[in-house]
Design a protein around this motif. Structure first.
Motif, PDB file in Angstrom:
ATOM      1  N   LEU A   1       6.459  -7.491  12.472  1.00  0.00           N
ATOM      2  CA  LEU A   1       5.289  -8.362  12.122  1.00  0.00           C
ATOM      3  C   LEU A   1       5.042  -9.890  13.108  1.00  0.00           C
ATOM      4  N   GLU A   2       6.950 -10.005  14.110  1.00  0.00           N
ATOM      5  CA  GLU A   2       6.509 -10.813  14.512  1.00  0.00           C
ATOM      6  C   GLU A   2       7.006 -10.839  15.916  1.00  0.00           C
ATOM      7  N   GLU A   3       6.389  -9.503  16.359  1.00  0.00           N
ATOM      8  CA  GLU A   3       6.898  -8.674  17.835  1.00  0.00           C
ATOM      9  C   GLU A   3       5.547  -7.527  18.020  1.00  0.00           C
ATOM     10  N   LEU A   4       4.505  -8.027  16.309  1.00  0.00           N
ATOM     11  CA  LEU A   4       2.818  -7.461  17.102  1.00  0.00           C
ATOM     12  C   LEU A   4       2.266  -7.716  17.987  1.00  0.00           C
ATOM     13  N   PRO A   5       2.345  -7.044  18.904  1.00  0.00           N
ATOM     14  CA  PRO A   5       1.056  -7.213  20.495  1.00  0.00           C
ATOM     15  C   PRO A   5      -0.788  -6.899  19.971  1.00  0.00           C
ATOM     16  N   LYS A   6      -1.591  -7.576  20.849  1.00  0.00           N
ATOM     17  CA  LYS A   6      -2.468  -7.322  20.585  1.00  0.00           C
ATOM     18  C   LYS A   6      -2.899  -6.550  20.466  1.00  0.00           C
ATOM     19  N   LEU A   7      -3.684  -6.565  19.156  1.00  0.00           N
ATOM     20  CA  LEU A   7      -4.399  -5.209  19.015  1.00  0.00           C
ATOM     21  C   LEU A   7      -5.814  -5.273  19.293  1.00  0.00           C
ATOM     22  N   TYR A   8      -6.770  -4.069  18.882  1.00  0.00           N
ATOM     23  CA  TYR A   8      -7.747  -3.392  19.676  1.00  0.00           C
ATOM     24  C   TYR A   8      -9.050  -4.035  18.479  1.00  0.00           C
ATOM     25  N   SER A   9      -9.878  -5.422  19.430  1.00  0.00           N
ATOM     26  CA  SER A   9     -10.687  -6.122  18.554  1.00  0.00           C
ATOM     27  C   SER A   9     -10.147  -7.034  17.692  1.00  0.00           C
ATOM     28  N   ASP A  10     -10.560  -6.202  16.361  1.00  0.00           N
ATOM     29  CA  ASP A  10     -10.388  -7.521  15.143  1.00  0.00           C
ATOM     30  C   ASP A  10      -8.994  -7.304  14.014  1.00  0.00           C
ATOM     31  N   HIS A  11      -8.515  -6.543  15.118  1.00  0.00           N
ATOM     32  CA  HIS A  11      -7.860  -5.897  13.832  1.00  0.00           C
ATOM     33  C   HIS A  11      -6.372  -6.712  13.606  1.00  0.00           C
ATOM     34  N   ASN A  12      -5.917  -8.133  14.819  1.00  0.00           N
ATOM     35  CA  ASN A  12      -5.123  -8.973  14.464  1.00  0.00           C
ATOM     36  C   ASN A  12      -5.552 -10.040  13.787  1.00  0.00           C
ATOM     37  N   LYS A  13      -6.943 -10.136  13.147  1.00  0.00           N
ATOM     38  CA  LYS A  13      -7.693 -10.580  12.121  1.00  0.00           C
ATOM     39  C   LYS A  13      -7.597 -10.249  11.067  1.00  0.00           C
ATOM     40  N   MET A  14      -8.008  -8.534  10.602  1.00  0.00           N
ATOM     41  CA  MET A  14      -7.881  -7.822   9.859  1.00  0.00           C
ATOM     42  C   MET A  14      -5.943  -7.876   8.695  1.00  0.00           C
ATOM     43  N   VAL A  15      -4.979  -7.839  10.077  1.00  0.00           N
ATOM     44  CA  VAL A  15      -3.716  -7.623   9.643  1.00  0.00           C
ATOM     45  C   VAL A  15      -3.222  -9.308   8.454  1.00  0.00           C
ATOM     46  N   ASN A  16      -4.119 -10.158   9.282  1.00  0.00           N
ATOM     47  CA  ASN A  16      -3.421 -11.866   9.394  1.00  0.00           C
ATOM     48  C   ASN A  16      -4.180 -11.673   7.738  1.00  0.00           C
ATOM     49  N   LYS A  17      -5.209 -11.115   7.591  1.00  0.00           N
ATOM     50  CA  LYS A  17      -6.118 -11.457   5.891  1.00  0.00           C
ATOM     51  C   LYS A  17      -4.902 -10.278   5.473  1.00  0.00           C
ATOM     52  N   ALA A  18      -4.663  -9.229   5.576  1.00  0.00           N
ATOM     53  CA  ALA A  18      -3.699  -9.117   4.116  1.00  0.00           C
ATOM     54  C   ALA A  18      -2.682  -9.182   3.889  1.00  0.00           C
ATOM     55  N   ILE A  19      -1.829 -10.058   5.110  1.00  0.00           N
ATOM     56  CA  ILE A  19      -0.597 -10.824   5.157  1.00  0.00           C
ATOM     57  C   ILE A  19      -0.635 -11.729   3.969  1.00  0.00           C
ATOM     58  N   SER A  20      -2.543 -12.343   4.203  1.00  0.00           N
ATOM     59  CA  SER A  20      -2.482 -13.429   3.007  1.00  0.00           C
ATOM     60  C   SER A  20      -3.024 -13.305   1.476  1.00  0.00           C
ATOM     61  N   LEU A  21      -3.796 -12.069   1.680  1.00  0.00           N
ATOM     62  CA  LEU A  21      -3.467 -11.955   0.117  1.00  0.00           C
ATOM     63  C   LEU A  21      -2.067 -11.316  -0.360  1.00  0.00           C
ATOM     64  N   LEU A  22      -1.243 -10.342   0.200  1.00  0.00           N
ATOM     65  CA  LEU A  22       0.204 -10.309  -0.001  1.00  0.00           C
ATOM     66  C   LEU A  22       1.019 -11.327  -0.353  1.00  0.00           C
ATOM     67  N   ARG A  23       0.287 -12.626  -0.066  1.00  0.00           N
ATOM     68  CA  ARG A  23       1.531 -13.513  -0.316  1.00  0.00           C
ATOM     69  C   ARG A  23       0.959 -14.332  -1.547  1.00  0.00           C
ATOM     70  N   LYS A  24      -1.210 -14.135  -2.017  1.00  0.00           N
ATOM     71  CA  LYS A  24      -1.110 -14.485  -3.202  1.00  0.00           C
ATOM     72  C   LYS A  24      -0.859 -13.763  -3.906  1.00  0.00           C
ATOM     73  N   ARG A  25      -0.450 -12.124  -3.940  1.00  0.00           N
ATOM     74  CA  ARG A  25      -0.257 -11.367  -4.951  1.00  0.00           C
ATOM     75  C   ARG A  25       0.872 -10.998  -5.532  1.00  0.00           C
ATOM     76  N   ILE A  26       2.188 -11.070  -4.637  1.00  0.00           N
ATOM     77  CA  ILE A  26       2.990 -11.052  -4.989  1.00  0.00           C
ATOM     78  C   ILE A  26       3.761 -11.301  -5.579  1.00  0.00           C
ATOM     79  N   SER A  27       3.139 -12.548  -6.204  1.00  0.00           N
ATOM     80  CA  SER A  27       3.469 -13.479  -7.492  1.00  0.00           C
ATOM     81  C   SER A  27       3.064 -13.101  -8.642  1.00  0.00           C
TER      82      SER A  27
END
Length: 225
Positions: free
Chosen positions: A121-147
């Motif tokens: 993740l720390e080496e993730l390049p710029k992705l097509y269109s809004d895919h980086n936004k998708m990844v960031n939102k997914a990580i945010s949701l994982l952080r909420k759900r892991i507990s």
């Protein structure tokens, strides 16, 4: 197809799959170079258009199976992305899905077939269109759900050490966790089951291996770490 809505403009609906793995105590993301215009050659999540005869979830499962060769893996909807200019080709609304897999279960031949790569993740390049936004939102949701959900076990082998489990939590949360407090809480959770097996490969002293008891969790799903 009927002609009831002919007076309305048509849009395309696609699914994009955010597939996380875990290796070297870090989260990884499965990405590849885009094979079509617009954006050919750009780093991208893998996705596809929804067929007329399938639901959103069926489309996401189809794409995930094409990519991983795995069925019945953890998958959750992340959200809808529908900015007017998100795709320069056509008006496309994408529904993003997040999946968690054990990297060791992944058929490495598929990496070659689809020309994919695991990227930290720390080496993730710029992705097509809004895919980086998708990844960031997914990580945010994982952080909420892991507990509140036992999602971490999807990233681990069937048998794991408590150190490995702690590293998964730290990778998802993006911060270190106090070892003593973590182990104290974990050992009070019934569905994290201690086994008689010892890990002699990743631990010099030999660490006890644990497993996720899905049956015990289903009987008492009130989980919070």
């Amino acid at each position: 197809m009927t002609k009831y809505y002919d007076e309305h403009s048509k849009v395309y609906v696609s699914v994009d799959c955010i597939i996380f793995g875990f290796k070297d105590n870090k989260l990884q993301l499965l990405i590849g170079k885009r094979k079509m215009d617009p954006g050919r050659g750009m780093w991208s999540l893998y996705g596809g258009f929804v067929n007329e005869n399938e639901s959103l979830e069926e489309a996401a499962n189809r794409v995930l199976y094409e990519l991983t060769g795995l069925k019945d893996i953890y998958m959750k909807q992340v959200g809808a992305f529908g900015a007017i200019d998100r795709d320069p080709g056509e008006r496309v609304i994408s529904i993003a899905y997040c999946a968690l897999i054990n990297v060791n279960d992944y058929d490495q031949a598929l990496l070659f077939d689809h020309k994919l790569e695991w990227v930290y993740l720390e080496e993730l390049p710029k992705l097509y269109s809004d895919h980086n936004k998708m990844v960031n939102k997914a990580i945010s949701l994982l952080r909420k759900r892991i507990s509140t959900e036992p999602i971490s076990f999807n990233l681990l082998p069937e048998l794991f050490t408590l150190t490995q489990l702690q590293h998964v939590y730290e990778a998802v949360l993006g911060e270190e966790i106090d070892k003593r407090n973590f182990r104290k809480r974990i050992k009070g959770i019934d569905f994290i089951e201690k086994t008689d097996f010892i890990d002699k490969q990743t631990s010099k002293r030999g660490a006890v291996l644990y497993r996720f008891n899905k049956k015990a969790y289903n009987e008492d799903p009130s989980f919070k770490l």
